[in-house]
Design a protein around this motif. Structure first.
Motif, mmCIF file in Angstrom:
data_model
loop_
_atom_site.group_PDB
_atom_site.id
_atom_site.type_symbol
_atom_site.label_atom_id
_atom_site.label_comp_id
_atom_site.label_asym_id
_atom_site.label_seq_id
_atom_site.Cartn_x
_atom_site.Cartn_y
_atom_site.Cartn_z
ATOM 1 N N PRO A 473 19.865 -7.421 -42.118
ATOM 2 C CA PRO A 473 20.600 -8.671 -41.796
ATOM 3 C C PRO A 473 20.903 -8.733 -40.309
ATOM 4 O O PRO A 473 21.114 -10.176 -39.968
ATOM 5 C CB PRO A 473 21.836 -8.535 -42.769
ATOM 6 C CG PRO A 473 22.181 -7.252 -42.955
ATOM 7 C CD PRO A 473 20.591 -6.707 -43.006
ATOM 8 N N ILE A 474 21.149 -7.661 -39.691
ATOM 9 C CA ILE A 474 21.669 -7.979 -38.352
ATOM 10 C C ILE A 474 20.265 -8.689 -37.451
ATOM 11 O O ILE A 474 20.740 -9.580 -36.681
ATOM 12 C CB ILE A 474 22.010 -6.346 -37.615
ATOM 13 C CG1 ILE A 474 23.145 -5.919 -38.544
ATOM 14 C CG2 ILE A 474 22.214 -6.710 -36.148
ATOM 15 C CD1 ILE A 474 23.740 -4.632 -37.988
ATOM 16 N N VAL A 475 19.151 -7.998 -37.606
ATOM 17 C CA VAL A 475 18.105 -8.587 -37.069
ATOM 18 C C VAL A 475 18.078 -9.777 -37.450
ATOM 19 O O VAL A 475 17.838 -10.948 -36.652
ATOM 20 C CB VAL A 475 16.623 -7.594 -37.495
ATOM 21 C CG1 VAL A 475 15.491 -8.540 -36.939
ATOM 22 C CG2 VAL A 475 16.981 -6.517 -36.903
ATOM 23 N N ALA A 476 18.216 -10.245 -38.735
ATOM 24 C CA ALA A 476 17.875 -11.687 -39.229
ATOM 25 C C ALA A 476 18.997 -12.727 -38.473
ATOM 26 O O ALA A 476 18.606 -13.595 -37.994
ATOM 27 C CB ALA A 476 18.104 -11.700 -40.674
ATOM 28 N N PHE A 477 19.971 -12.197 -38.356
ATOM 29 C CA PHE A 477 21.178 -12.958 -37.581
ATOM 30 C C PHE A 477 20.596 -13.321 -36.376
ATOM 31 O O PHE A 477 20.958 -14.375 -35.646
ATOM 32 C CB PHE A 477 22.516 -12.251 -37.808
ATOM 33 C CG PHE A 477 23.581 -13.284 -37.015
ATOM 34 C CD1 PHE A 477 24.035 -14.107 -37.732
ATOM 35 C CD2 PHE A 477 23.930 -12.591 -35.760
ATOM 36 C CE1 PHE A 477 25.043 -15.236 -36.909
ATOM 37 C CE2 PHE A 477 24.972 -13.330 -35.338
ATOM 38 C CZ PHE A 477 25.835 -14.501 -35.961
ATOM 39 N N ILE A 478 20.243 -12.184 -35.457
ATOM 40 C CA ILE A 478 20.045 -12.492 -34.255
ATOM 41 C C ILE A 478 18.930 -13.378 -33.974
ATOM 42 O O ILE A 478 18.753 -14.523 -33.189
ATOM 43 C CB ILE A 478 19.706 -11.038 -33.569
ATOM 44 C CG1 ILE A 478 20.731 -10.352 -33.523
ATOM 45 C CG2 ILE A 478 19.043 -11.430 -32.306
ATOM 46 C CD1 ILE A 478 20.511 -8.905 -32.811
ATOM 47 N N PHE A 479 17.778 -13.286 -34.850
ATOM 48 C CA PHE A 479 16.872 -14.074 -34.939
ATOM 49 C C PHE A 479 17.176 -15.501 -35.038
ATOM 50 O O PHE A 479 16.616 -16.690 -34.615
ATOM 51 C CB PHE A 479 15.432 -13.680 -35.646
ATOM 52 C CG PHE A 479 14.673 -12.679 -35.313
ATOM 53 C CD1 PHE A 479 14.862 -11.807 -34.716
ATOM 54 C CD2 PHE A 479 13.403 -13.149 -35.429
ATOM 55 C CE1 PHE A 479 14.101 -10.713 -34.190
ATOM 56 C CE2 PHE A 479 12.263 -12.333 -34.618
ATOM 57 C CZ PHE A 479 12.806 -10.966 -34.227
ATOM 58 N N SER A 480 18.057 -15.895 -35.893
ATOM 59 C CA SER A 480 18.391 -17.175 -36.333
ATOM 60 C C SER A 480 19.029 -17.777 -35.358
ATOM 61 O O SER A 480 19.206 -19.072 -35.264
ATOM 62 C CB SER A 480 19.228 -17.150 -37.686
ATOM 63 O OG SER A 480 20.486 -16.664 -37.371
#
Ligand code: PHE
Length: 496
Positions: A473-480
């Motif tokens: 989710p951290i990666v996902a958050f950054i990408f978003s």
């Protein structure tokens, strides 16, 4: 905005979904999940998971992809800007699977070569362990396994070549790769069932073990197997549905794909466990012991056994592994395609650039699993990404659609197009039933896994698994939060 690519003919979509769904998950992962969970305990939770999570979530992903016309992050973004992260979360999970899926594919490529001479001999179990030169534990990586490495490179080249050709190309490849393996599995099952001892194996596989249903890890494995096998929670189906023509049928494709996938897994189980029964009879061992000792390599130990016993064994082995490879390749390219689509849509990049962005790190990270310690890592990563990563993504999807976007929006969209109408049960599943089941499983398994380290691995190695689950989710958050190409925000309703 560029005109969105489309499947080239009507059947192409359902074949592509089948191509993605039917893969190593059916022939390799399903059997060892059954064995790890003590045989007959697994089928009931599996069917339950298929009905309560598999089918509703597949409907949901088809609906989102088709309605909002995008790979996952952009599709979610169009539904609600705040939800973009949900899409990336699935992509991040699928990226993890990409890294090790290619390695199992590489085993299959090696076995294709071994089939020529039936190199595995009679002791197929010993052969497998020797072939991987498995190290003592995750702390010893050892060197790269050269034959696996070569096959790993070949596998990636094939996947890249297919993806480069674009969606139109995909449609053609999958027709062959989805159907041919079924015929082979039927032949193997028939041979398996007629072997001495087969009945004991089938008994182990099929007779329900109600006592084991109280064990919650069985349920967790059943749900995660359904996610893995149906390609759910990873954005693949959202991406695929976005390539459908505007007037496509959705709901019947959901039923065809999910039931066919489960049927093929079941068939692979028949072939495997009848043969396990035979192996047990030969060794004078208990069926449960033979099945349980195979671990993550079970399929690679058992299929060669039954192949040995067929007339024209070598030729048969070659065809079988060839088909296993084709089966795996269309799943692997669907995984890569889901991520490639996301990158392309978000930054309006060309297919080639997006492909490089996804496959280079995918390949490099995958090398870990090509080492002698790779089997341990594969086991750990596979367990955590499916057992936690995917189940959490599924849960987040249910919350996003059930409680923020509104399930009836998706249902109306699907019903506007399909002959088979989806009833209110869908809303109920997405809002209550599926999330409740997933939360229940997550909480209890968390407790179990904290108490008792999985697979007897040292805690530090399992922590890598936990860290990965948290990183998703951290990666996902950054990408978003990264800047989105303005094209991605122009929503073109009428495309085809
Ligand atoms: N469903 C595929 C299989 O069973 C694997 C896969 C998982 C493919 C997730 C795409 C997305 O092998």
């Amino acid at each position: 905005m560029k005109k969105r690519e489309n499947w080239s003919w009507r059947g192409a979509f359902v074949f592509a979904v089948l191509g993605s769904a039917v893969g190593l998950g059916n022939a390799w992962r399903f059997p060892y999940m059954v064995a790890q969970n003590g045989g007959g305990a697994f089928l009931i939770p599996y069917i339950f998971a298929l009905l309560t999570a598999g089918i509703p979530l597949m409907m949901l992903e088809f609906g989102i992809g088709h309605k909002f016309l995008g790979a996952p992050p952009i599709a979610y973004r169009r539904a609600n800007k705040k939800l973009e992260m949900v899409g990336w979360w699935g992509n991040a999970a699928s990226f993890v699977i990409i890294t090790y899926y290619g390695v199992v594919l590489a085993w299959a490529i090696n076995y294709l070569v071994h089939a020529l001479t039936l190199a595995w001999g009679d002791d197929t179990t010993g052969f497998f362990l020797n072939f991987l030169r498995v190290s003592e534990g995750p702390h010893i990586l050892g060197g790269l396994n050269v034959p696996v490495l070569i096959a790993f490179v070949i596998g990636w080249i094939m996947v890249i070549a297919i993806i480069r050709s674009g969606v139109t190309g995909l449609g053609k490849v999958v027709v062959f790769t989805a159907i041919a393996p079924v015929i082979l599995l039927i032949i193997l099952s028939i041979r398996g069932i007629t072997l001495e001892g087969a009945l004991a194996g089938l008994d182990y596989y099929l007779s329900p073990n109600f006592a084991a249903l109280a064990d919650l890890t069985v349920w967790r494995d059943a749900y995660s197997q359904v996610f893995f096998s149906l390609s759910l929670g990873m954005g693949v189906l959202i991406a695929y549905a976005s390539y459908l023509p505007r007037d496509a049928e959705l709901s019947n494709n959901v039923f065809i794909a999910s039931l066919a996938d489960a049927g093929i897994a079941f068939l692979a189980g028949l072939a495997i466990f009848s043969t396990v029964g035979y192996m047990a009879a030969q060794q004078g061992a208990a069926v449960a012991d033979v099945a349980g000792s195979g671990g993550i390599g079970l399929a690679f130990m058992v299929f060669p056994q039954v192949i040995n016993l067929l007339p024209g064994a070598a030729a048969f082995g070659v065809i079988f592994f060839l088909l296993l490879i084709t089966l795996a390749i269309d799943s692997q390219f669907s995984l890569v395609e889901g991520c490639v689509g996301a990158v392309m849509d978000k930054w309006n990049l060309s297919r080639g650039t997006a492909l490089a962005i996804v496959s280079l790190p995918g390949f490099l990270i995958g090398l870990v699993f090509v080492t002698n310690g790779g089997l341990h890592w594969l086991d750990i990563v596979d367990k955590f990404v499916n057992g936690y990563g995917l189940i959490v993504v599924g849960l987040v999807e249910c919350i996003a659609i059930g409680w923020i976007i509104g399930p009836q929006k998706i249902r109306d969209h699907v019903n506007g197009l399909s002959e088979i109408k989806v009833g209110k049960w869908f809303d109920f599943c997405v809002k209550y039933l599926t999330p409740a089941a997933l939360i229940f499983i997550l909480v209890f398994n968390l407790i179990i896994d904290i108490k008792e380290p999985y697979g007897g691995y040292p805690q530090w190695a399992l922590n890598v698994g936990w860290a990965m689950v948290i990183l998703l989710p951290i990666v996902a958050f950054i990408f978003s939060k990264l800047k989105t190409a303005k094209e991605a925000d122009e929503f073109v309703e009428e495309q085809s």
